[in-house]
Motif scaffolding. Structure first.
Motif, short mmCIF file in Angstrom:
data_model
loop_
_atom_site.label_atom_id
_atom_site.label_comp_id
_atom_site.label_asym_id
_atom_site.label_seq_id
_atom_site.Cartn_x
_atom_site.Cartn_y
_atom_site.Cartn_z
N VAL A 1 146.73 46.28 91.42
CA VAL A 1 146.44 45.05 92.16
C VAL A 1 146.72 43.83 91.27
O VAL A 1 147.27 42.83 91.72
CB VAL A 1 144.98 45.04 92.67
CG1 VAL A 1 144.65 43.75 93.39
CG2 VAL A 1 144.73 46.25 93.57
N TRP A 2 146.37 43.93 90.01
CA TRP A 2 146.62 42.84 89.06
C TRP A 2 148.12 42.58 88.92
O TRP A 2 148.57 41.44 88.91
CB TRP A 2 145.97 43.17 87.72
CG TRP A 2 146.14 42.09 86.69
CD1 TRP A 2 145.49 40.90 86.63
CD2 TRP A 2 147.03 42.13 85.58
NE1 TRP A 2 145.93 40.20 85.54
CE2 TRP A 2 146.87 40.92 84.87
CE3 TRP A 2 147.94 43.07 85.10
CZ2 TRP A 2 147.58 40.62 83.73
CZ3 TRP A 2 148.66 42.77 83.96
CH2 TRP A 2 148.48 41.56 83.28
N GLU A 3 148.89 43.65 88.81
CA GLU A 3 150.36 43.50 88.72
C GLU A 3 150.89 42.86 90.00
O GLU A 3 151.80 42.03 89.95
CB GLU A 3 151.03 44.86 88.50
CG GLU A 3 150.88 45.41 87.10
CD GLU A 3 151.83 44.78 86.08
OE1 GLU A 3 152.39 43.69 86.32
OE2 GLU A 3 152.00 45.39 85.02
N ALA A 4 150.35 43.24 91.15
CA ALA A 4 150.77 42.66 92.43
C ALA A 4 150.44 41.16 92.46
O ALA A 4 151.23 40.35 92.94
CB ALA A 4 150.09 43.38 93.58
N ARG A 5 149.30 40.79 91.93
CA ARG A 5 148.91 39.38 91.85
C ARG A 5 149.90 38.61 91.00
O ARG A 5 150.29 37.49 91.33
CB ARG A 5 147.50 39.26 91.28
CG ARG A 5 146.97 37.85 91.19
CD ARG A 5 145.68 37.86 90.35
NE ARG A 5 145.50 36.76 89.48
CZ ARG A 5 146.24 36.40 88.43
NH1 ARG A 5 147.29 37.06 88.10
NH2 ARG A 5 145.93 35.36 87.68
N ASN A 6 150.33 39.21 89.90
CA ASN A 6 151.31 38.56 89.02
C ASN A 6 152.67 38.41 89.69
O ASN A 6 153.46 37.55 89.30
CB ASN A 6 151.45 39.34 87.71
CG ASN A 6 150.22 39.23 86.86
OD1 ASN A 6 149.41 38.32 87.03
ND2 ASN A 6 150.05 40.17 85.94
N LEU A 7 152.95 39.24 90.68
CA LEU A 7 154.21 39.12 91.43
C LEU A 7 154.14 38.01 92.48
O LEU A 7 155.13 37.70 93.11
CB LEU A 7 154.53 40.44 92.13
CG LEU A 7 155.04 41.57 91.25
CD1 LEU A 7 155.12 42.87 92.05
CD2 LEU A 7 156.40 41.22 90.67
N GLY A 8 152.96 37.45 92.70
CA GLY A 8 152.80 36.38 93.66
C GLY A 8 152.60 36.87 95.08
O GLY A 8 152.93 36.16 96.04
#
Length: 139
Positions: free
Chosen positions: A73-80
């Motif tokens: 989820v954190w990586e997805a957040r970083n993808l915008g």
């Protein structure tokens, strides 16, 4: 026979460390594979991963599995990705963690409900739409 230092072989599955969408895609696909499909259970030929195995350990295992799921989820957040997508992914991890915490029934549930695979599907859809150059054709 060569004597001396051998040339370094490139690792087959190197972990990409970049923040570009292609590196993020490879990293989360590798993590999903480890969490959900690391090995096959003999006899039933069902693929399981670290999420189901670690979930067998009471409390600590479920916390570790949830933390690894939240990393996606954190990586997805970083993808915008949108807040709706992030909320949906967080709900998948939360539901998996809550039901997985139930003794015995939760462990069986971990073999069926693959929150990390569901979250990877959401991330792939986003990447395919917004970053099509990261798309990989599966053989």
């Amino acid at each position: 026979m060569a004597i001396g230092p051998q040339p370094a072989r490139r690792m087959e599955h190197e972990l990409p460390i970049g923040n570009d969408p292609a590196s993020v895609r490879r990293r989360i696909e590798m993590l999903e594979r480890v969490l959900e499909r690391a090995f096959t259970v003999p006899g039933i030929r069902r693929q399981v991963g670290l999420d189901a195995v670690v979930g067998l350990v009471p409390v600590a295992g479920d916390l570790i599995a949830a933390a690894l799921g939240l990393y996606l989820v954190w990586e997805a957040r970083n993808l915008g990705m949108s807040k709706w997508q992030l909320a949906r992914m967080s709900a998948n991890v939360g539901f998996d963690s809550l039901v997985g915490a139930i003794p015995i029934a939760g462990d069986l549930f971990d073999f069926v409900f693959r929150s990390n695979s569901r979250n990877l599907k959401i991330i792939r859809k986003h990447l395919d739409k917004h970053h099509p150059h990261t798309r990989v054709i599966d053989a």
